[in-house]
Write an enzyme that holds these catalytic residues in place. Structure first.
Site, mmCIF file in Angstrom:
data_model
loop_
_atom_site.group_PDB
_atom_site.id
_atom_site.type_symbol
_atom_site.label_atom_id
_atom_site.label_comp_id
_atom_site.label_asym_id
_atom_site.label_seq_id
_atom_site.Cartn_x
_atom_site.Cartn_y
_atom_site.Cartn_z
ATOM 1 N N ARG A 76 29.354 -23.831 -45.840
ATOM 2 C CA ARG A 76 28.097 -23.683 -46.587
ATOM 3 C C ARG A 76 26.910 -23.371 -45.695
ATOM 4 O O ARG A 76 26.059 -22.561 -46.069
ATOM 5 C CB ARG A 76 27.853 -24.867 -47.520
ATOM 6 N N THR A 77 26.825 -23.992 -44.528
ATOM 7 C CA THR A 77 25.635 -23.764 -43.694
ATOM 8 C C THR A 77 25.601 -22.319 -43.179
ATOM 9 O O THR A 77 24.557 -21.669 -43.188
ATOM 10 C CB THR A 77 25.606 -24.769 -42.519
ATOM 11 N N LYS A 104 37.238 -17.162 -24.394
ATOM 12 C CA LYS A 104 37.747 -16.520 -23.171
ATOM 13 C C LYS A 104 37.164 -17.157 -21.920
ATOM 14 O O LYS A 104 37.261 -16.620 -20.834
ATOM 15 C CB LYS A 104 37.403 -15.027 -23.185
ATOM 16 N N ARG A 126 24.921 -23.369 -34.269
ATOM 17 C CA ARG A 126 25.652 -24.619 -34.540
ATOM 18 C C ARG A 126 26.618 -24.808 -33.383
ATOM 19 O O ARG A 126 27.313 -23.861 -32.991
ATOM 20 C CB ARG A 126 26.406 -24.543 -35.859
ATOM 21 N N HIS A 154 20.559 -32.179 -37.611
ATOM 22 C CA HIS A 154 20.825 -31.080 -38.544
ATOM 23 C C HIS A 154 19.563 -30.943 -39.410
ATOM 24 O O HIS A 154 19.560 -31.316 -40.579
ATOM 25 C CB HIS A 154 22.059 -31.437 -39.379
#
Ligand code: NCD
Length: 327
Positions: A76-77, A104, A126, A154
């Site tokens: 959702r975010t 990598k 995030r 958040h």
């Protein structure tokens, strides 16, 4: 700026401000001024209206570039930030860790410098590590929004929760909000505790003692109880949290069933709320653990309003961080 030394030294707003006096970046709700929070929430109310129109696009951020850099799973975010950027008219690019150079062996510093060389106007990040947004901001010349950093913060979730609470309850001054469950590992809880205090609400956390954060600042700002039944009749809202299993190295309670019996929101408990009392959950929900399906799908649950308001808050924020500057 000095390197990030520890979470205690982090500030909510960048020390740089654009020409209209608005901060370039949003890292945290800790220290976010009340007037700034209310300004974002008021603008978001207008954006809710835009999202309900047939044509949902504004030209405000045309020609601006937003990169959504997600180093952790998100549904959702990520979708919410992408939609918000597109509805504001920006060019939005998404990348997730599994598809990025991180897999990598590239460091976050090198990824940051690579992204910065492409001249974005905003990076939404995030990351599983607390402090990553501050680290990134030191290496890029553009705005940064924290979309969740480890167990730390958040802030956009707290802003969308505040909008949802204010839509239903009006002014939050003197209101009581319970935050229930895995508070220790929840960045949603941290950002909400800070913002709800700024907006004048009383916050009471309900959790097993193994799910109480050790940091004193949080412990001091919120009240604590493990008796959910006794608390609910005096709550204006209750916010349920998912158990953050991905952040747990050991089990903090015997079994999901035990947790549900003691701390889960079932129909009997939901009926203990006053008649105006509402229920929030940031998602994703674990039905049958912290919340029963009948409660999650019931009339008091504001969970889908939270999702709608999330897009609006992120539109408002992008407008305020980018749209008002002249550069
Ligand atoms: C929360 C998160 O990622 O911190 N979800 C969200 O952003 N809506 C809460 C969670 O994962 O439980």
């Amino acid at each position: 700026m000095k390197p990030v030394a520890g979470l205690g030294q982090l500030k909510s707003l960048d020390d740089l401000t654009n020409r209209s006096g608005w901060p370039h970046s949003l890292f945290s709700t800790d220290g976010l001024p009340r007037a700034a929070a209310l300004d974002i929430i008021d603008t978001a109310r207008e954006m809710v209206g835009v999202g309900r129109r047939r044509v949902k696009k504004l030209p405000t951020l045309r020609g601006r570039t937003v990169i959504n850099a997600f180093f952790e799973n998100s549904t959702r975010t990520r979708v919410s930030f992408e939609l918000a950027g597109k509805r504001m008219g920006a060019d939005v690019i998404n990348f997730s860790a599994s598809a990025s150079s991180g897999a990598k062996g590239e460091t976050l510093g090198d990824t940051a410098r690579t992204l910065a060389a492409m001249n974005p106007d905003l990076i939404v990040i995030r990351h599983p590590d607390g402090g990553a947004p501050w680290f990134l901001r030191e290496r890029v010349g553009c705005a940064v929004i924290n979309a969740g950093d480890g167990i730390n913060e958040h802030p956009t979730q707290a802003l969308l929760d505040a909008l949802t609470l204010m839509e239903q309850l009006g002014d939050l001054e003197g209101r009581t909000v319970a935050i229930v469950g895995d508070v220790a590992h929840s960045r949603v809880a941290r950002s909400n505790i800070h913002l709800l205090h700024t907006l004048g609400a009383n916050v009471v956390c309900v959790s097993p003692s193994t799910m109480r954060p050790a940091q004193m600042d949080l412990a001091l700002k919120a009240q604590w109880t493990d008796d959910l039944d006794a608390l609910l009749p005096r709550c204006d809202a209750v916010m349920m949290l998912r158990i953050q299993r991905e952040r747990l190295r050991e089990s903090l309670f015997p079994h999901n069933r035990e947790f549900a019996i003691r701390f889960g929101l079932n129909p009997r408990r939901a009926d203990l709320l006053p008649s105006h009392g509402i229920i929030l959950h940031p998602g994703p929900m674990n039905r049958g653990v912290e919340i029963e399906p009948a409660v999650a799908d019931g009339d008091r649950a504001m969970i889908l309003s939270q999702v709608e308001n999330g897009v609006a808050v992120r539109m408002a924020l992008q407008l305020m961080l980018l749209g008002r500057s002249e550069s």
